[in-house]
Design an enzyme around this catalytic site. Sequence first.
Site, short mmCIF file in Angstrom:
data_model
loop_
_atom_site.label_atom_id
_atom_site.label_comp_id
_atom_site.label_asym_id
_atom_site.label_seq_id
_atom_site.Cartn_x
_atom_site.Cartn_y
_atom_site.Cartn_z
N ARG A 71 -73.38 -10.38 4.99
CA ARG A 71 -71.94 -10.19 4.60
C ARG A 71 -70.85 -11.08 5.58
NH1 ARG A 71 -73.22 -8.15 -0.18
NH2 ARG A 71 -73.65 -6.04 -0.11
N ASN A 101 -73.77 -14.87 -1.07
CA ASN A 101 -72.55 -14.59 -1.73
C ASN A 101 -71.60 -13.80 -0.63
OD1 ASN A 101 -74.52 -12.36 -1.33
ND2 ASN A 101 -74.12 -11.22 -3.10
N HIS A 186 -81.66 -14.72 -9.32
CA HIS A 186 -81.35 -13.19 -9.42
C HIS A 186 -81.38 -13.32 -10.98
CE1 HIS A 186 -78.54 -9.66 -8.96
NE2 HIS A 186 -78.44 -10.24 -10.20
N ASN A 285 -78.88 -3.21 -8.21
CA ASN A 285 -78.81 -4.22 -9.42
C ASN A 285 -79.92 -5.48 -8.88
OD1 ASN A 285 -78.24 -5.70 -11.69
ND2 ASN A 285 -76.86 -6.94 -10.77
N ASP A 312 -84.04 -6.62 0.08
CA ASP A 312 -82.70 -6.70 -0.33
C ASP A 312 -81.53 -5.64 0.15
OD1 ASP A 312 -80.81 -7.40 -2.54
OD2 ASP A 312 -81.58 -6.53 -4.02
N HIS A 316 -72.88 -1.82 1.93
CA HIS A 316 -71.28 -1.54 1.63
C HIS A 316 -70.72 -0.32 2.39
CE1 HIS A 316 -71.87 -3.96 -2.18
NE2 HIS A 316 -73.05 -3.06 -2.35
N GLY A 331 -76.07 -1.74 -4.63
CA GLY A 331 -76.99 -2.07 -3.62
C GLY A 331 -76.91 -0.99 -2.64
#
Length: 439
Positions: A71, A101, A186, A285, A312, A316, A331
């Site tokens: 992150r 990302n 992905h 996802n 993965d 959050h 997630g």
Amino acid sequence: MASPLCIRGGRVLDPSRGIDRVQDLWIVDGRIAGLGEDAPAEVRSSRSAEVVQVSGNVICPGLVDIHVHLREPGQEEKETIDTGTRAAARGGFTTVACMPNTAPPLDDRPRIEFVVRRARESGHARVHPIAAVTRGQMGETLTEIDDLVDAGAVAISEDGKPVRNAEIMRRALELTRALGIPVIQHAEDPDLKGDGVMHEGWTSTRLGMKGIPDVAESVVVARDALLAELTGGHVHVAHVSAGRSVDIIRKAKARGIRMTAETAPHYLLLTEEAVEGFDPRTKMNPPLRGARDRDALIEGVADGTIDCLASDHAPHTEIEKDSDFDSAPFGIVGLETALGIYIKALVEPKHISLPELILRLTVNPLRVLGLPGGTLEAGAPADLTVFDPARRWTVRAAEFASMGRNTPFEGWELPGRVLLTMLAGRVTHRAEAPQTSAR
């Protein structure tokens, strides 16, 4: 020579050399000096040697996670490189590869160098950044891939979304073939996914939830297999969730196509039925799928179709996840629970052996990335994990080192307690004071 360290009496599992035996492991100056009698005599006879007793536990190369979201930069309210790598160490991981990302994405040299520098400053785990395929992850213009690799990127990916344009994917595969790195996909068709929030099937119909069909993943896997065959490039399929995808990957490998794959712990232990309570912590996802998909994934791990196992890890904030199911982000976190879930899902039911599990968590992910390591061979950096595969522990998210608390496994009892993690001979996690002595 610094004072040697002896990790004594553990079951040494080193899949890189086919070793599975009770043996002392010797460390000097942050590197493996040898196993048992293979260590130099002056090391074994040193009166200043420190001895750590780990009898009854497993010693293996430090675990490797090929798929984490740290992150940083830009989303430090969710996780930082420091907290994420602390979580990695608690989970037994000494090496992680982080997805691009972030905000902004890892699409230029300074951002790749920033991640490398911050990881070095934190010092809890080795971090290999994965760069974006396109600028801004907008899917339009390829990044300067060779420059990003020179800066430290070990792969490219748009993770969080797919490389949607087939021509972009083709060019990415052609460029990365020469550089010797994979394109990590992905696999998801956004049109088929639509605004779905869980697996499309009987459960989604009964719950009145918008579904995501398994073919949303599998059609992209099939397309990319053909593009890899055309270009000779290497496609690595991230977080495989669907049985159809496993079948396509298996057939692609049989044709000699350069396609590798990973899955994540939750797809091997949970199914779509876990969503029945509308808990946003079960929203991910790709989504949790049906029992047949889960069984196909287990078979794919067992027969080697799925090369490696990842977490993965996708933290959050509690505010984001503490909302209605439709609005909550996809997630879950996974670094601190991955080993226990994999033992519970794969080893305890005897789908694979413990050495086979360690192979998929050490040697294989590094092989996918074309990186050295994953070994306890003399001279290698002393990256290692000590754990008790039978010892049970209870998942308490409040105790995580990660800033993320979004786990569907809260309160579960899992096997595989990580006792000690070492990076280049330095302790990065210790669950409890070991029995230590000096000669």
